[in-house]
Design a protein around this motif. Structure first.
Motif, PDB file in Angstrom:
ATOM      1  N   THR A   1      43.792 -13.192  67.127  1.00  0.00           N
ATOM      2  CA  THR A   1      44.286 -13.534  65.793  1.00  0.00           C
ATOM      3  C   THR A   1      43.646 -12.679  64.699  1.00  0.00           C
ATOM      4  OG1 THR A   1      42.667 -15.305  65.605  1.00  0.00           O
ATOM      5  CG2 THR A   1      44.893 -15.915  66.362  1.00  0.00           C
ATOM      6  N   TYR A   2      42.665 -11.848  65.071  1.00  0.00           N
ATOM      7  CA  TYR A   2      42.067 -10.966  64.056  1.00  0.00           C
ATOM      8  C   TYR A   2      41.576  -9.680  64.705  1.00  0.00           C
ATOM      9  CZ  TYR A   2      37.449 -12.071  65.817  1.00  0.00           C
ATOM     10  OH  TYR A   2      36.352 -12.189  66.624  1.00  0.00           O
ATOM     11  N   ARG A   3      41.467  -8.639  63.890  1.00  0.00           N
ATOM     12  CA  ARG A   3      40.884  -7.354  64.306  1.00  0.00           C
ATOM     13  C   ARG A   3      40.021  -6.862  63.156  1.00  0.00           C
ATOM     14  NH1 ARG A   3      43.685  -4.354  68.480  1.00  0.00           N
ATOM     15  NH2 ARG A   3      41.787  -3.115  68.401  1.00  0.00           N
ATOM     16  N   THR A   4      38.993  -6.083  63.469  1.00  0.00           N
ATOM     17  CA  THR A   4      38.163  -5.479  62.428  1.00  0.00           C
ATOM     18  C   THR A   4      38.156  -3.969  62.621  1.00  0.00           C
ATOM     19  OG1 THR A   4      36.152  -5.715  63.744  1.00  0.00           O
ATOM     20  CG2 THR A   4      36.676  -7.505  62.231  1.00  0.00           C
ATOM     21  N   ILE A   5      38.192  -3.248  61.488  1.00  0.00           N
ATOM     22  CA  ILE A   5      38.171  -1.787  61.504  1.00  0.00           C
ATOM     23  C   ILE A   5      37.287  -1.326  60.351  1.00  0.00           C
ATOM     24  CG2 ILE A   5      39.583   0.295  61.244  1.00  0.00           C
ATOM     25  CD1 ILE A   5      41.892  -1.244  62.461  1.00  0.00           C
ATOM     26  N   PRO A   6      36.438  -0.328  60.588  1.00  0.00           N
ATOM     27  CA  PRO A   6      35.589   0.188  59.503  1.00  0.00           C
ATOM     28  C   PRO A   6      36.446   0.736  58.355  1.00  0.00           C
ATOM     29  CG  PRO A   6      34.893   1.067  61.632  1.00  0.00           C
ATOM     30  CD  PRO A   6      36.192   0.354  61.852  1.00  0.00           C
ATOM     31  N   GLY A   7      36.037   0.446  57.137  1.00  0.00           N
ATOM     32  CA  GLY A   7      36.780   0.897  55.958  1.00  0.00           C
ATOM     33  C   GLY A   7      36.919   2.399  55.871  1.00  0.00           C
ATOM     34  N   SER A   8      35.961   3.143  56.404  1.00  0.00           N
ATOM     35  CA  SER A   8      36.001   4.608  56.326  1.00  0.00           C
ATOM     36  C   SER A   8      37.217   5.196  57.035  1.00  0.00           C
ATOM     37  CB  SER A   8      34.721   5.203  56.918  1.00  0.00           C
ATOM     38  OG  SER A   8      34.584   4.816  58.273  1.00  0.00           O
ATOM     39  N   VAL A   9      37.734   4.508  58.033  1.00  0.00           N
ATOM     40  CA  VAL A   9      38.900   5.003  58.782  1.00  0.00           C
ATOM     41  C   VAL A   9      40.100   5.196  57.862  1.00  0.00           C
ATOM     42  CG1 VAL A   9      40.603   4.334  60.537  1.00  0.00           C
ATOM     43  CG2 VAL A   9      38.160   4.024  60.975  1.00  0.00           C
ATOM     44  N   PHE A  10      40.261   4.309  56.893  1.00  0.00           N
ATOM     45  CA  PHE A  10      41.471   4.308  56.067  1.00  0.00           C
ATOM     46  C   PHE A  10      41.512   5.416  55.020  1.00  0.00           C
ATOM     47  CE2 PHE A  10      40.848   0.054  57.728  1.00  0.00           C
ATOM     48  CZ  PHE A  10      42.028  -0.064  58.458  1.00  0.00           C
ATOM     49  N   PHE A  11      40.420   6.147  54.888  1.00  0.00           N
ATOM     50  CA  PHE A  11      40.393   7.245  53.921  1.00  0.00           C
ATOM     51  C   PHE A  11      39.959   8.545  54.587  1.00  0.00           C
ATOM     52  CE2 PHE A  11      39.641   3.197  51.837  1.00  0.00           C
ATOM     53  CZ  PHE A  11      40.770   3.153  51.033  1.00  0.00           C
ATOM     54  N   ASN A  12      40.060   8.610  55.904  1.00  0.00           N
ATOM     55  CA  ASN A  12      39.657   9.766  56.686  1.00  0.00           C
ATOM     56  C   ASN A  12      40.886  10.597  57.036  1.00  0.00           C
ATOM     57  OD1 ASN A  12      38.841  11.499  58.804  1.00  0.00           O
ATOM     58  ND2 ASN A  12      37.198  10.084  59.373  1.00  0.00           N
ATOM     59  N   ALA A  13      40.892  11.874  56.644  1.00  0.00           N
ATOM     60  CA  ALA A  13      42.033  12.759  56.904  1.00  0.00           C
ATOM     61  C   ALA A  13      42.326  12.874  58.392  1.00  0.00           C
ATOM     62  CB  ALA A  13      41.773  14.139  56.305  1.00  0.00           C
ATOM     63  N   GLN A  14      41.319  12.718  59.230  1.00  0.00           N
ATOM     64  CA  GLN A  14      41.506  12.787  60.682  1.00  0.00           C
ATOM     65  C   GLN A  14      42.517  11.741  61.152  1.00  0.00           C
ATOM     66  OE1 GLN A  14      37.837  12.348  62.812  1.00  0.00           O
ATOM     67  NE2 GLN A  14      38.830  12.089  64.786  1.00  0.00           N
ATOM     68  N   TYR A  15      42.612  10.628  60.442  1.00  0.00           N
ATOM     69  CA  TYR A  15      43.547   9.554  60.796  1.00  0.00           C
ATOM     70  C   TYR A  15      44.815   9.589  59.943  1.00  0.00           C
ATOM     71  CZ  TYR A  15      39.562   7.738  63.348  1.00  0.00           C
ATOM     72  OH  TYR A  15      38.508   7.592  64.212  1.00  0.00           O
ATOM     73  N   GLY A  16      45.017  10.671  59.225  1.00  0.00           N
ATOM     74  CA  GLY A  16      46.234  10.822  58.427  1.00  0.00           C
ATOM     75  C   GLY A  16      46.143  10.314  57.007  1.00  0.00           C
ATOM     76  N   ALA A  17      44.961   9.957  56.546  1.00  0.00           N
ATOM     77  CA  ALA A  17      44.796   9.450  55.184  1.00  0.00           C
ATOM     78  C   ALA A  17      44.874  10.594  54.183  1.00  0.00           C
ATOM     79  CB  ALA A  17      43.463   8.734  55.039  1.00  0.00           C
ATOM     80  N   GLN A  18      45.443  10.290  53.027  1.00  0.00           N
ATOM     81  CA  GLN A  18      45.527  11.260  51.935  1.00  0.00           C
ATOM     82  C   GLN A  18      45.279  10.533  50.623  1.00  0.00           C
ATOM     83  OE1 GLN A  18      49.433  12.931  52.124  1.00  0.00           O
ATOM     84  NE2 GLN A  18      49.130  13.824  54.146  1.00  0.00           N
ATOM     85  N   GLY A  19      44.411  11.057  49.810  1.00  0.00           N
ATOM     86  CA  GLY A  19      44.181  10.482  48.485  1.00  0.00           C
ATOM     87  C   GLY A  19      43.339   9.230  48.497  1.00  0.00           C
TER      88      GLY A  19
END
Length: 162
Positions: free
Chosen positions: A113-131
């Motif tokens: 019912t839940y998952r955790t992910i480090p916040g840094s992933v969401f702003f890392n270009a390696q994972y497709g983040a932009q801006g």
């Protein structure tokens, strides 16, 4: 009883039956609310019903693409050092779900019912983040073995915090 009284009673009965029928028609036109999904970062959280789907019917690729561009997605600020917690209702977890980042699957399907992910992933270009912001979505599966069909999408916007 006079004829006038009998006419008045029939009119009242017809009016009452009409009002009840109209009420039932309005209620049947309403869709059952979809399950809720929540994102929590630190002490802040946002919850939402499905942006599309959410009623166990498989969505087409076009519906999913359109849904992922939801302009009304709820936003939450994320510090890169914080943990982002994704939560879903047990009914979604039972049929499996995943997290999409900018339309791409970020993690394997889960039945928790839940998952955790480090916040840094969401702003890392390696994972497709932009801006300074990233769109993330929770995608509910149909629960069939080996199926990749999506039945509901909950969209959120993660904004880079200080």
């Amino acid at each position: 009883m006079t004829t006038l009284q009998s006419v008045v009673r029939r009119r009242r009965a017809v009016a009452t039956a009409g009002a009840v029928s109209a009420g039932l028609l309005v209620l049947s036109a309403c869709e059952k609310p979809t399950a809720m999904s929540t994102i929590t970062v630190g002490t802040s959280s946002v919850s939402s019903e499905a942006a599309c789907g959410g009623h166990d019917k498989a969505l087409s690729d076009n519906e999913i693409t359109k849904c992922l561009q939801d302009k009304n997605a709820k936003a939450v600020k994320v510090d890169e050092d914080e943990t982002v917690r994704f939560g879903v209702d047990p009914g979604i977890a039972d049929k499996h779900w995943t997290i999409l980042m900018n339309g791409q699957q970020l993690v394997d399907d889960s039945s928790k019912t839940y998952r955790t992910i480090p916040g840094s992933v969401f702003f890392n270009a390696q994972y497709g983040a932009q801006g300074n912001s990233t769109n993330v979505a929770i995608a509910a599966r149909d629960g069939k073995d080996g199926s990749e069909k999506i039945t509901g999408v909950w969209v959120f916007k993660l904004e880079k915090g200080d």
